[in-house]
Design a protein around this motif. Structure first.
Motif, PDB file in Angstrom:
ATOM      1  N   ASP A 128       0.737  -1.135   0.013  1.00 42.59           N
ATOM      2  CA  ASP A 128       0.166  -0.094  -0.048  1.00 42.59           C
ATOM      3  C   ASP A 128       0.978   1.285   0.002  1.00 42.59           C
ATOM      4  N   GLN A 129       0.329   2.313  -0.342  1.00 44.34           N
ATOM      5  CA  GLN A 129       0.954   3.805  -0.463  1.00 44.34           C
ATOM      6  C   GLN A 129      -0.067   4.670  -0.228  1.00 44.34           C
ATOM      7  N   ALA A 130       0.169   5.744   0.719  1.00 46.99           N
ATOM      8  CA  ALA A 130      -0.646   6.848   0.947  1.00 46.99           C
ATOM      9  C   ALA A 130      -0.038   8.324   0.600  1.00 46.99           C
ATOM     10  N   MET A 131      -0.853   9.028   0.098  1.00 45.12           N
ATOM     11  CA  MET A 131      -0.367  10.580  -0.015  1.00 45.12           C
ATOM     12  C   MET A 131      -1.239  11.411   1.014  1.00 45.12           C
ATOM     13  N   THR A 145       3.933   7.208  -0.485  1.00 45.00           N
ATOM     14  CA  THR A 145       4.724   6.266   0.343  1.00 45.00           C
ATOM     15  C   THR A 145       4.114   5.235   1.158  1.00 45.00           C
ATOM     16  N   SER A 146       4.967   4.246   1.593  1.00 46.50           N
ATOM     17  CA  SER A 146       4.660   3.117   1.996  1.00 46.50           C
ATOM     18  C   SER A 146       4.979   3.173   3.805  1.00 46.50           C
ATOM     19  N   GLU A 147       5.658   4.139   4.258  1.00 44.29           N
ATOM     20  CA  GLU A 147       6.073   4.237   5.516  1.00 44.29           C
ATOM     21  C   GLU A 147       5.218   4.953   6.288  1.00 44.29           C
ATOM     22  N   THR A 148       4.629   4.085   7.041  1.00 43.53           N
ATOM     23  CA  THR A 148       3.387   4.522   8.220  1.00 43.53           C
ATOM     24  C   THR A 148       4.032   5.369   9.048  1.00 43.53           C
ATOM     25  N   ALA A 149       5.387   5.391   9.290  1.00 43.21           N
ATOM     26  CA  ALA A 149       5.969   6.648  10.236  1.00 43.21           C
ATOM     27  C   ALA A 149       5.774   8.093   9.546  1.00 43.21           C
ATOM     28  N   ILE A 151       3.559   9.022   7.337  1.00 46.87           N
ATOM     29  CA  ILE A 151       2.287   9.281   7.087  1.00 46.87           C
ATOM     30  C   ILE A 151       1.814   9.894   8.463  1.00 46.87           C
ATOM     31  N   ARG A 152       1.990   9.236   9.521  1.00 43.20           N
ATOM     32  CA  ARG A 152       1.842   9.896  10.615  1.00 43.20           C
ATOM     33  C   ARG A 152       2.168  11.083  10.935  1.00 43.20           C
ATOM     34  N   ARG A 153       3.349  11.369  10.697  1.00 41.13           N
ATOM     35  CA  ARG A 153       4.182  12.699  10.799  1.00 41.13           C
ATOM     36  C   ARG A 153       3.422  13.731  10.169  1.00 41.13           C
ATOM     37  N   ALA A 154       2.998  13.346   8.762  1.00 43.77           N
ATOM     38  CA  ALA A 154       2.496  14.398   8.021  1.00 43.77           C
ATOM     39  C   ALA A 154       1.026  14.731   8.432  1.00 43.77           C
ATOM     40  N   VAL A 155       0.315  13.849   8.921  1.00 37.69           N
ATOM     41  CA  VAL A 155      -0.833  14.051   9.524  1.00 37.69           C
ATOM     42  C   VAL A 155      -0.755  14.726  10.775  1.00 37.69           C
ATOM     43  N   GLU A 156       0.158  14.605  11.654  1.00 39.14           N
ATOM     44  CA  GLU A 156       0.296  15.521  12.873  1.00 39.14           C
ATOM     45  C   GLU A 156       0.584  16.755  12.313  1.00 39.14           C
ATOM     46  N   GLY A 157       1.313  17.196  11.518  1.00 28.36           N
ATOM     47  CA  GLY A 157       1.537  18.402  10.924  1.00 28.36           C
ATOM     48  C   GLY A 157       0.507  19.188  10.329  1.00 28.36           C
ATOM     49  N   GLY A 414      10.233  -8.871   2.680  1.00 28.44           N
ATOM     50  CA  GLY A 414       9.020  -8.000   3.249  1.00 28.44           C
ATOM     51  C   GLY A 414       9.161  -6.584   3.065  1.00 28.44           C
ATOM     52  N   GLY A 415      10.290  -6.194   3.016  1.00 29.41           N
ATOM     53  CA  GLY A 415      10.568  -4.535   2.734  1.00 29.41           C
ATOM     54  C   GLY A 415      10.281  -4.350   1.113  1.00 29.41           C
ATOM     55  N   GLY A 416      10.268  -5.491   0.330  1.00 31.75           N
ATOM     56  CA  GLY A 416       9.996  -5.206  -1.100  1.00 31.75           C
ATOM     57  C   GLY A 416      11.286  -5.314  -1.885  1.00 31.75           C
TER      58      GLY A 416
END
Length: 586
Positions: A128-131, A145-149, A151-157, A414-416
């Motif tokens: 999966d990937q999210a913007m 990006t597929s990095e959940t960390a 994504i969390r930081r971007a939403v927190e900002g 696992g990391g692709g």
């Protein structure tokens, strides 16, 4: 095991040489979900009705595309491991856009967004990937990006920029700004090959309004209905599926209602729910609550987006490409909800020339699903002398006589990262066998094949590339097969065969070690044995013994069974390896 080892020799994949192709028809994608949001798994073309511009079109073929592992219902019984991977096993991955209408949220309401996104990230897969997008002015805060960390930081900002005392005209103005920015964003994603899941967070939008009394010219914040219709057009071109999340406590604007009984002074509705309803209707989106409980709504989005269907329509001379057309999809099954955009834009398919023909390497590296060539695949584990393992690759075309032009496989961690490759030297061989050396671990095996007509197929299987310990011994994977021309031929699916041959390697142990070995067939991994036969032990070399047994399966009804290879040492130490046997009616 020797047949698998012999398949290790590889060669570069040859490009396919298409001969003649059946003209492909336009394709319509949609989701069909049950009441709990779980995608339907077994729709048939006869159950689907597709209308374009209100005309019923013939559904030529229907295929299901898995984008994430199938969700398991709470309380569902444990399932046996699938005997092999197929085209449906390919988790193509999902593309999420987390779009936030910043001007609609007031400061302090950001925790609602963060809790909801956390629900989605718990169901995130490596594919999966999210913007993260802030509209109308922030733009793309985080690219795919597929990095959940991250994504969390971007939403927190993200922070709310809305007014607590918004007038109706201000509501209309910011809605127009938001819709214009959303339209521009969608235009950048037009022509996608795979669907885009847009999760839109908004705390209110204005509906269409003149923003001026009827006797006067429209106001500066006029919001025509065409503004919403244009979103439908751009969403269809971007294959965007919308989910609109709104706070549960949206209220009316503080502005008073000024219209008289004759309509004098009527500027338009100040209800912030009207615009949300219009946007959801224009895009065919689902509305979900955004409340303090947090994760539930986006967990449903994750379930619903884990698979979709693609209906190929019978082509017609009047088919129009590059222009939006109205779309309606219905499914003739009770309790099923269809998620489909109300409009669709068919993109012109690029024609492949002699220099741009699809190659096996392209299919292996792609994240897309390829279903034209149906495959069954499996990986089995053997030991290498250097301490690594060798993953044997077994490939069965669903059509055993279909001519293949090229075939290959990759092993993905696992990391692709791809840890090994294999390309078939002679795609006409049956069975198709290969091998890839790797360090012990858990991998995803992806196999691709292209037939003589240029059609492609890809299938995937999860592989536990480790040996099973049994005291001083190690056990390789159990392999099933049939006897052909005095040799054992690996087989993934059984039908009318009276017996199945099971074998596995036993490694290590001191000379003269005494042990017993049996073969069992049962309905589940720990269930009672339906069949028990002894295993014959044959020394292959100084460090390897091959255990082989023949299980009678002719009297067993069709279904899935667990074959267990069990060894026991003199001191009582036991070890076992298992594999699922699938028997089908033929």
């Amino acid at each position: 095991m020797s047949a698998l080892a012999a398949g290790a020799d590889g060669a570069a994949a040859r490009q396919s040489q298409p001969t003649k192709e059946r003209p492909s028809g336009p394709e319509v994608d949609f989701a069909a979900v049950q009441a709990d949001g779980t995608p339907v798994v077994d729709l048939q073309p006869t159950e689907v009705e597709v209308r374009l511009n209100d005309r019923v079109r013939i559904v030529r073929a229907l295929r299901r595309v898995a984008t994430a592992p199938a969700p398991i219902a709470t309380g569902a019984p444990a399932r046996t491991t699938p005997p092999y991977g197929t085209n449906e096993s390919v988790a193509a991955g999902r593309s999420f856009v987390l779009a936030v209408d910043q001007e609609s949220f007031t400061a302090g309401r950001e925790p609602l967004l963060r809790s909801a996104v956390e629900g989605l990230l718990t169901a995130f897969t490596p594919a999966d990937q999210a913007m993260v997008v802030a509209l109308p002015f922030g733009g793309v805060m985080l690219p795919f990006t597929s990095e959940t960390a991250r994504i969390r930081r971007a939403v927190e900002g993200l922070s709310g920029q809305g007014s607590r005392n918004e007038t109706g005209s201000e509501l209309a103005c910011r809605t127009r700004r938001f819709l214009e920015s959303l339209e521009g964003f969608l235009q950048e994603h037009a022509g996608r090959r795979s669907p885009l899941t847009v999760v839109l967070f908004t705390a209110g939008l204005a509906g269409p309004r003149r923003d001026a009394p009827m006797a006067l010219a429209p106001g500066m914040c006029e919001l025509p209905v065409d503004q919403f219709r244009q979103i439908a057009v751009t969403a269809s071109a971007a294959r965007a599926n919308f989910y609109v999340l709104q706070p549960a406590d949206i209220g009316m604007s503080a502005a008073s209602w000024r219209a008289s009984i004759g309509g004098v002074g009527d500027l338009g509705s100040d209800n912030p729910l009207e615009g949300i309803e219009h946007l959801a209707g224009a895009t065919g989106g689902a509305r979900l609550p955004l409340d303090a409980t947090g994760t539930g709504s986006l967990l449903r989005v994750a379930r619903e987006s884990s698979a979709f269907y693609v209906a190929e329509l019978e082509p017609e001379r009047g088919d129009v490409f590059g222009r939006s057309r109205s779309l309606a999809v219905r499914v003739a099954r009770r309790g099923v909800t269809v998620r489909a955009r109300p409009a669709i834009t068919f993109a012109e398919r690029p024609r492949r020339t002699g220099t741009t023909r699809l190659a096996v390497a392209d299919v292996l590296l792609s994240r897309d699903a390829f279903t034209d060539v149906r495959l069954r695949v499996a990986g089995v584990t053997m030991r290498e002398p250097d301490g690594r393992v060798r993953v044997g690759v077994v490939i069965e075309p669903a059509d055993p006589v279909a001519p293949l032009a090229s075939v290959g496989a990759v092993l993905v961690e696992g990391g692709g990262r791809i840890v090994g490759r294999w390309f078939g030297k002679d795609p006409a061989e049956r069975p198709l066998l290969g091998a890839i050396a790797a360090a012990p671990g858990t991998y995803r095996l992806r196999v691709a094949a292209i037939d003589a007509d240029g059609r492609a197929g890809a299938a995937e299987d999860d592989v536990d590339a480790t040996l099973t310990p049994a005291g001083p011994l190690s056990l390789g994977s159990l392999v099933l097969g049939v006897s052909r021309n005095g040799a054992t031929e690996p087989r993934l699916e059984f039908g009318s065969e009276p017996t199945a041959i099971a074998s596995f390697d036993i490694y290590g142990g001191p000379a003269g070690l005494r042990l017993s070995a049996t073969l069992e067939v049962a309905r589940d991994p720990d269930g009672p044995a339906l069949v028990t036969v002894p295993l014959a032990l044959t020394r292959a070399d100084a460090s390897r013994v091959v255990a082989t047994g023949v299980a009678p399966i002719g009297a067993l009804p069709p279904g899935d069974y667990v074959v267990r290879g069990v060894i026991q040492l003199e001191d009582g130490t036991r070890g076992r390896v298992i594999r699922t046997l699938r028997k089908v009616a033929r």
